[in-house]
Write a protein that holds these residues in place. Structure first.
Motif, mmCIF file in Angstrom:
data_model
loop_
_atom_site.group_PDB
_atom_site.id
_atom_site.type_symbol
_atom_site.label_atom_id
_atom_site.label_comp_id
_atom_site.label_asym_id
_atom_site.label_seq_id
_atom_site.Cartn_x
_atom_site.Cartn_y
_atom_site.Cartn_z
ATOM 1 N N MET A 1 -3.482 3.774 12.774
ATOM 2 C CA MET A 1 -2.988 4.173 11.462
ATOM 3 C C MET A 1 -3.884 3.586 10.381
ATOM 4 S SD MET A 1 0.830 3.765 9.833
ATOM 5 C CE MET A 1 0.626 2.235 8.946
ATOM 6 N N ARG A 2 -4.059 4.338 9.281
ATOM 7 C CA ARG A 2 -4.880 3.869 8.171
ATOM 8 C C ARG A 2 -4.119 4.019 6.858
ATOM 9 N NH1 ARG A 2 -9.109 5.658 6.119
ATOM 10 N NH2 ARG A 2 -8.911 7.849 6.684
ATOM 11 N N LEU A 3 -4.271 3.014 6.017
ATOM 12 C CA LEU A 3 -3.760 3.089 4.656
ATOM 13 C C LEU A 3 -4.798 3.803 3.801
ATOM 14 C CD1 LEU A 3 -1.692 2.200 2.451
ATOM 15 C CD2 LEU A 3 -3.070 0.110 2.206
ATOM 16 N N LEU A 4 -4.406 4.931 3.223
ATOM 17 C CA LEU A 4 -5.315 5.713 2.384
ATOM 18 C C LEU A 4 -5.224 5.301 0.918
ATOM 19 C CD1 LEU A 4 -4.635 9.277 3.863
ATOM 20 C CD2 LEU A 4 -6.417 7.649 4.535
ATOM 21 N N LEU A 5 -4.014 4.947 0.478
ATOM 22 C CA LEU A 5 -3.796 4.678 -0.947
ATOM 23 C C LEU A 5 -2.611 3.750 -1.110
ATOM 24 C CD1 LEU A 5 -4.169 5.360 -4.020
ATOM 25 C CD2 LEU A 5 -2.596 7.285 -3.633
ATOM 26 N N LEU A 6 -2.755 2.766 -1.996
ATOM 27 C CA LEU A 6 -1.641 1.904 -2.397
ATOM 28 C C LEU A 6 -1.540 1.933 -3.915
ATOM 29 C CD1 LEU A 6 0.511 -0.304 -1.558
ATOM 30 C CD2 LEU A 6 -1.252 -1.975 -2.176
ATOM 31 N N ARG A 7 -0.358 2.247 -4.431
ATOM 32 C CA ARG A 7 -0.071 2.147 -5.854
ATOM 33 C C ARG A 7 1.031 1.107 -6.058
ATOM 34 N NH1 ARG A 7 -2.449 6.231 -8.725
ATOM 35 N NH2 ARG A 7 -3.039 8.119 -7.580
ATOM 36 N N GLN A 8 1.042 0.493 -7.233
ATOM 37 C CA GLN A 8 2.075 -0.511 -7.487
ATOM 38 C C GLN A 8 2.325 -0.639 -8.978
ATOM 39 O OE1 GLN A 8 1.987 -3.877 -8.920
ATOM 40 N NE2 GLN A 8 0.018 -3.328 -9.877
ATOM 41 N N LYS A 9 3.489 -1.179 -9.268
ATOM 42 C CA LYS A 9 3.827 -1.524 -10.651
ATOM 43 C C LYS A 9 4.751 -2.744 -10.616
ATOM 44 C CE LYS A 9 5.656 0.382 -14.971
ATOM 45 N NZ LYS A 9 6.272 1.552 -15.635
ATOM 46 N N PHE A 11 4.479 -5.644 -9.267
ATOM 47 C CA PHE A 11 4.617 -6.394 -8.021
ATOM 48 C C PHE A 11 3.807 -7.693 -8.115
ATOM 49 C CE2 PHE A 11 3.564 -7.601 -3.663
ATOM 50 C CZ PHE A 11 4.827 -7.578 -3.071
ATOM 51 N N ARG A 12 4.514 -8.805 -8.140
ATOM 52 C CA ARG A 12 3.909 -10.136 -8.234
ATOM 53 C C ARG A 12 2.839 -10.163 -9.325
ATOM 54 N NH1 ARG A 12 4.555 -14.038 -4.174
ATOM 55 N NH2 ARG A 12 2.322 -14.490 -4.131
ATOM 56 N N ASN A 13 1.645 -10.662 -8.982
ATOM 57 C CA ASN A 13 0.600 -10.763 -10.006
ATOM 58 C C ASN A 13 -0.469 -9.690 -9.868
ATOM 59 O OD1 ASN A 13 -0.485 -11.766 -7.628
ATOM 60 N ND2 ASN A 13 -1.713 -13.364 -8.638
ATOM 61 N N LEU A 14 -0.157 -8.601 -9.163
ATOM 62 C CA LEU A 14 -1.129 -7.515 -9.027
ATOM 63 C C LEU A 14 -1.267 -6.780 -10.354
ATOM 64 C CD1 LEU A 14 -0.266 -6.042 -5.504
ATOM 65 C CD2 LEU A 14 -1.868 -7.880 -6.108
ATOM 66 N N ALA A 15 -2.524 -6.422 -10.681
ATOM 67 C CA ALA A 15 -2.783 -5.808 -11.985
ATOM 68 C C ALA A 15 -3.400 -4.426 -11.887
ATOM 69 C CB ALA A 15 -3.710 -6.720 -12.802
ATOM 70 N N PHE A 16 -3.654 -3.920 -10.684
ATOM 71 C CA PHE A 16 -4.230 -2.585 -10.546
ATOM 72 C C PHE A 16 -3.109 -1.550 -10.429
ATOM 73 C CE2 PHE A 16 -3.771 -4.243 -6.230
ATOM 74 C CZ PHE A 16 -3.090 -3.212 -5.596
ATOM 75 N N SER A 17 -3.445 -0.298 -10.706
ATOM 76 C CA SER A 17 -2.474 0.776 -10.526
ATOM 77 C C SER A 17 -2.677 1.507 -9.209
ATOM 78 C CB SER A 17 -2.558 1.771 -11.685
ATOM 79 O OG SER A 17 -3.867 2.309 -11.788
ATOM 80 N N ALA A 18 -3.948 1.549 -8.724
ATOM 81 C CA ALA A 18 -4.227 2.257 -7.475
ATOM 82 C C ALA A 18 -5.348 1.557 -6.723
ATOM 83 C CB ALA A 18 -4.616 3.708 -7.755
ATOM 84 N N PHE A 19 -5.215 1.497 -5.394
ATOM 85 C CA PHE A 19 -6.218 0.874 -4.523
ATOM 86 C C PHE A 19 -6.413 1.770 -3.314
ATOM 87 C CE2 PHE A 19 -6.675 -2.300 -0.884
ATOM 88 C CZ PHE A 19 -8.059 -2.374 -0.995
ATOM 89 N N ARG A 20 -7.683 2.175 -3.092
ATOM 90 C CA ARG A 20 -8.031 2.972 -1.927
ATOM 91 C C ARG A 20 -8.874 2.098 -1.000
ATOM 92 N NH1 ARG A 20 -6.795 8.321 -2.608
ATOM 93 N NH2 ARG A 20 -6.291 8.963 -4.744
ATOM 94 N N PRO A 21 -8.266 1.506 0.023
ATOM 95 C CA PRO A 21 -8.997 0.552 0.856
ATOM 96 C C PRO A 21 -10.017 1.235 1.758
ATOM 97 C CG PRO A 21 -6.793 0.911 1.726
ATOM 98 C CD PRO A 21 -6.857 1.646 0.421
ATOM 99 N N PRO A 22 -11.072 0.507 2.124
ATOM 100 C CA PRO A 22 -12.062 1.073 3.045
ATOM 101 C C PRO A 22 -11.468 1.285 4.438
ATOM 102 C CG PRO A 22 -12.882 -0.913 1.940
ATOM 103 C CD PRO A 22 -11.414 -0.843 1.678
#
Length: 343
Positions: A1-9, A11-22
């Motif tokens: 299984m692969r994570l294609l995209l993570l979005r957040q709002k 959540f703790r000290n995370l400051a990005f809106s979208a992350f597309r991991p390698p």
């Protein structure tokens, strides 16, 4: 299984809106308090995992709710998972449909290797029993249903004990009915899990590892309840059953929680998580995500090499720490923002 995209709002000290991991293996590098653990926790939580924090502590200070969204690719297709976290609970959605958290266990999910795992080995038996129950639940919905029914019967029986103990027989039968099957499923799972756990541990340490269940019921469940009835009435609680049992880690035949050093316990905890990953891989037919927190700080050189060798063969794995192993793609984390090559 692969994570294609993570979005957040929020959540703790995370400051990005979208992350597309390698794809494949990559390192997540950054200083302390930059968000590495928060990112791993967010991935693990949205895919159905649990972490050592209250839900309220996962929501950014001053906010009422945190939101996580993940898009994952499996051999069965692409799935969208969403969670809303508040201090009162989690709302879970799979492909825009509200579901229970346990429904996410139908996916391969993730395995989080954390420094806190050592407490499963060295901590109280509630830690070990809770770990075992959560792990078996990832393989068996029936097991989680049995646990729920058992806990309901246990609450009713304890309430009667506190009220004097009249009318216990009906709840004795209920407790025994569910409890005997829970214990049987635990024994079967430990027999299945043990060879994999021992094999992984041998790649990490020299002493022989083992697992054993210490059960409070030996023989007939109803007879065991009857034997402790007077003591239970005095104390107002049920003293035998799977809610009192223990999963004991052994090292060279001795209980690890009594005799193991912290370094030895860390090896046992790491073997536990890697064995969990291997068994879930076998169960689903595809590998879960492997998330390793503080890999450079918590693991010695030999164990770092072992984890690196294992992770290199996975569709996706993350090694988070202060520095990256040579030859591994690096994403950097600073101020809650993650940056990867090419995007």
């Amino acid at each position: 299984m692969r994570l294609l995209l993570l979005r957040q709002k929020n959540f703790r000290n995370l400051a990005f809106s979208a992350f597309r991991p390698p794809q494949g293996l990559f390192a997540l590098v950054g200083g302390n308090a930059q968000g590495k653990t928060g990112l791993l926790w967010g991935i693990h939580l949205v895919l159905g995992g649990e972490v050592r924090a209250t839900l309220g502590d996962l929501v950014r200070f001053g906010e009422e709710e945190a939101w996580l969204f993940a898009e994952v690719e499996t051999e069965l297709g692409v799935f969208r998972v969403e969670q809303r976290l508040t201090p009162e609970g989690r709302m879970v959605f799979l492909n825009e449909k509200a579901v229970s958290l346990k429904a996410l266990w139908e996916l391969p999910g993730s395995v989080l290797v954390s420094p806190e795992d050592v407490e499963v080995v060295l901590g109280a038996k509630e830690e070990r029993r809770g770990f075992l129950d959560r792990l078996i639940g990832r393989f068996s919905r029936r097991y989680t249903a049995l646990l729920s029914a058992y806990e309901k019967a246990l609450r009713q029986r304890n309430a009667l004990l506190k009220a004097g103990g009249e009318g216990l027989q009906a709840w004795d039968r209920e407790l025994a009915r569910y409890g005997e099957e829970i214990m049987a499923l635990r024994r079967r799972f430990v027999r299945r899990f043990l060879p994999t756990f021992q094999e992984v541990h041998r790649s990490l340490a020299s002493l022989e590892a083992g697992l054993t269940l210490e059960e409070t019921v030996r023989g007939n469940f109803l007879e065991a309840l009857a034997e402790r009835r007077e003591e239970e009435r005095e104390r107002g609680q049920t003293l035998v059953g799977p809610h009192r049992d223990d999963l004991v880690f052994l090292l060279a035949g001795r209980p690890a929680h009594r005799f193991a050093s912290r370094g030895e316990a860390k090896a046992l905890a790491l073997a536990l998580r890697l064995a969990e990953h291997r068994l879930l891989w076998e169960h689903h037919g595809e590998a879960p995500l492997l998330l390793v927190d503080e890999w450079s700080e918590e693991l010695d050189e030999a164990r770092r090499r072992a984890v690196l060798a294992y992770a290199q063969g996975l569709p996706q794995a993350v090694l988070a720490g202060l520095w990256a192993p040579e030859g591994v793609l690096v994403c950097t984390m600073e101020g809650g923002v993650v940056l990867c090559p090419g995007g």
